[in-house]
Structure formats: structure tokens, C-alpha cells
Motif scaffolding. Structure first.
Motif, PDB file in Angstrom:
ATOM      1  N   ALA A 144       0.274  -7.253  -4.721  1.00  0.00           N
ATOM      2  CA  ALA A 144      -0.371  -6.023  -4.248  1.00  0.00           C
ATOM      3  C   ALA A 144       0.499  -5.319  -3.218  1.00  0.00           C
ATOM      4  N   ALA A 145       1.123  -6.081  -2.339  1.00  0.00           N
ATOM      5  CA  ALA A 145       1.999  -5.485  -1.322  1.00  0.00           C
ATOM      6  C   ALA A 145       3.203  -4.798  -1.962  1.00  0.00           C
ATOM      7  N   ALA A 146       3.776  -5.419  -2.997  1.00  0.00           N
ATOM      8  CA  ALA A 146       4.922  -4.808  -3.687  1.00  0.00           C
ATOM      9  C   ALA A 146       4.504  -3.520  -4.376  1.00  0.00           C
ATOM     10  N   PHE A 147       3.388  -3.556  -5.089  1.00  0.00           N
ATOM     11  CA  PHE A 147       2.902  -2.335  -5.756  1.00  0.00           C
ATOM     12  C   PHE A 147       2.599  -1.249  -4.732  1.00  0.00           C
ATOM     13  N   ASP A 148       1.968  -1.616  -3.630  1.00  0.00           N
ATOM     14  CA  ASP A 148       1.652  -0.640  -2.575  1.00  0.00           C
ATOM     15  C   ASP A 148       2.925  -0.026  -2.002  1.00  0.00           C
ATOM     16  N   ARG A 149       3.937  -0.841  -1.814  1.00  0.00           N
ATOM     17  CA  ARG A 149       5.201  -0.333  -1.260  1.00  0.00           C
ATOM     18  C   ARG A 149       5.824   0.677  -2.204  1.00  0.00           C
ATOM     19  N   TRP A 150       5.835   0.365  -3.506  1.00  0.00           N
ATOM     20  CA  TRP A 150       6.384   1.313  -4.484  1.00  0.00           C
ATOM     21  C   TRP A 150       5.601   2.616  -4.441  1.00  0.00           C
ATOM     22  N   ALA A 155      -1.253 -13.001  -5.446  1.00  0.00           N
ATOM     23  CA  ALA A 155      -1.881 -11.699  -5.670  1.00  0.00           C
ATOM     24  C   ALA A 155      -1.635 -10.782  -4.479  1.00  0.00           C
ATOM     25  N   SER A 156      -1.685 -11.326  -3.295  1.00  0.00           N
ATOM     26  CA  SER A 156      -1.423 -10.521  -2.092  1.00  0.00           C
ATOM     27  C   SER A 156       0.008 -10.003  -2.071  1.00  0.00           C
ATOM     28  N   ALA A 157       0.959 -10.852  -2.438  1.00  0.00           N
ATOM     29  CA  ALA A 157       2.364 -10.431  -2.466  1.00  0.00           C
ATOM     30  C   ALA A 157       2.583  -9.360  -3.529  1.00  0.00           C
ATOM     31  N   GLU A 162       6.043 -16.459  -4.529  1.00  0.00           N
ATOM     32  CA  GLU A 162       5.723 -15.430  -3.533  1.00  0.00           C
ATOM     33  C   GLU A 162       6.999 -14.746  -3.037  1.00  0.00           C
ATOM     34  N   GLU A 163       8.016 -15.532  -2.773  1.00  0.00           N
ATOM     35  CA  GLU A 163       9.276 -14.956  -2.306  1.00  0.00           C
ATOM     36  C   GLU A 163       9.992 -14.191  -3.410  1.00  0.00           C
TER      37      GLU A 163
END
Length: 191
Positions: A122-128, A118-120, A54-55
Motif C-alpha cells: 500500500a505504501a508503494a502504491f501510495d508513493r507512486w 500489505a502495508s508495504a 517486505e524489503e
């Protein structure tokens, strides 16, 4: 046991996931790659491999996002595409097509026991996507179109990266980039 060894382990995990995937990377591999003391991995990641992954996903997401952010400030719409793609192209060539996206590597493997992965991801893709959309909007693409184009850029580049690895050639990425740049330019002209 300082944060330096912790950070090295997170970076090493992200690096190793790019080539070996989540399942193919163990604590022993991360310790060897990072040079961290053996017991430190259990100290820093008491919740196990999923916590480390996750990290590592967060780290990889922020690392690439910083590059996108820097490259899209004050640029034209096509520079947003270049910002996202340039790093991937280098990674593919330098690794002789063995390395891809560590976030995709973690995402595609089933983690019923670790839904936070999966949440981490999704957050990375959303940020990009958000960063790319902002860059596109600043370059003159209407906001609703910029958001859709940003999602398309992320999806197309991630897919092209996989094709490059399969073909051991950057041609799929170059083709996708040419089309994405044309789309972003025309989105500015349509406004």
C-alpha cells in the motif's frame, strides 16, 4: 557479510516475485539468483521470508518511483502516464510476458501471518500515486483531479499489465495508455 549481498538478495527477490510470485519464490531461489553466500540470507533476514519480501516490495516501489519522478519533472500531463508505463512495457516484452509487478505479486497472495506485506505494498502504491499526482498538478491538472487521475493511472496500468500477460501482447497496455493520456490532457484543458 556486507550490505552488497543483502542488496543483491533484495533485488533478486523483487525480480523473482515478478515471475514466480511470493509463494513460488523460496530462499533457495533468491540465494541462487543473487549469488549470495547461503548462510547470509538467514543473517540478513532473521525474521524470514516475509522480512525479505517486505524489503523487496520497498525496493521495487522506490525503483519505479525514482523513474516516475525523473520523467514527470517539467513535463506535460501525458508524460506522467508515459513515465509510469514505459518501464512496464519493457519488462513485459523483455520477459516474453512472464514478468509483471512484484508488488502486485506479493499483494494478491494471502498473508494473514505477515500483514506488513500489505502495508508495504500500500505504501508503494501510495508513493507512486503521490508522485504521479504531483507531476499532473505541476502540468496544470487541478490538485483534486490530479490525485484521482493518479490513482486511476496506477490501477489501470497494473490491470493492463495483467491483461498483457494473459494475452501475451502489449495491446491492452497500449490501449489503456492512449485513454489515460487523453484523460490527462483534457484534465489540463478543463481547468
Amino acid at each position: 557479510m556486507g550490505t552488497d549481498s543483502r542488496e543483491r538478495m533484495v533485488r533478486s527477490a523483487a525480480y523473482l516475485f515478478r515471475e514466480r510470485g511470493y509463494s513460488g519464490t523460496g530462499f533457495r531461489d533468491v540465494i541462487a539468483h543473487s549469488g549470495a553466500p547461503r548462510g547470509s540470507i538467514y543473517h540478513h533476514f532473521p525474521d524470514g521470508k516475509a522480512q525479505l519480501a517486505e524489503e523487496a516490495v520497498r525496493y521495487a516501489g522506490e525503483f519505479l518511483n525514482a523513474g516516475i519522478l525523473a520523467a514527470t519533472e517539467g513535463g506535460d500531463a501525458a508524460s506522467a502516464v508515459d513515465a509510469f508505463v514505459g518501464w512496464w512495457r519493457q519488462v513485459l516484452i523483455k520477459s516474453e510476458f512472464r514478468a509483471g509487478c512484484p508488488i502486485v505479486a506479493v499483494t494478491v497472495e494471502s498473508h494473514d501471518d505477515a500483514p506488513q506485506l500489505a502495508s508495504a505494498a500500500a505504501a508503494a502504491f501510495d508513493r507512486w500515486q503521490d508522485t504521479l499526482a504531483t507531476g499532473l498538478s505541476n502540468a496544470g491538472v487541478p490538485d483534486d483531479r490530479a490525485a484521482r487521475l493518479a490513482r486511476l493511472i496506477v490501477a489501470a496500468v497494473e490491470g493492463a499489465t495483467i491483461l498483457c500477460r494473459a494475452h501475451r501482447d502489449v495491446a491492452p497496455l497500449d490501449d489503456v495508455v492512449a485513454e489515460l493520456k487523453e484523460m490527462t490532457r483534457s484534465a489540463v484543458r478543463e481547468d
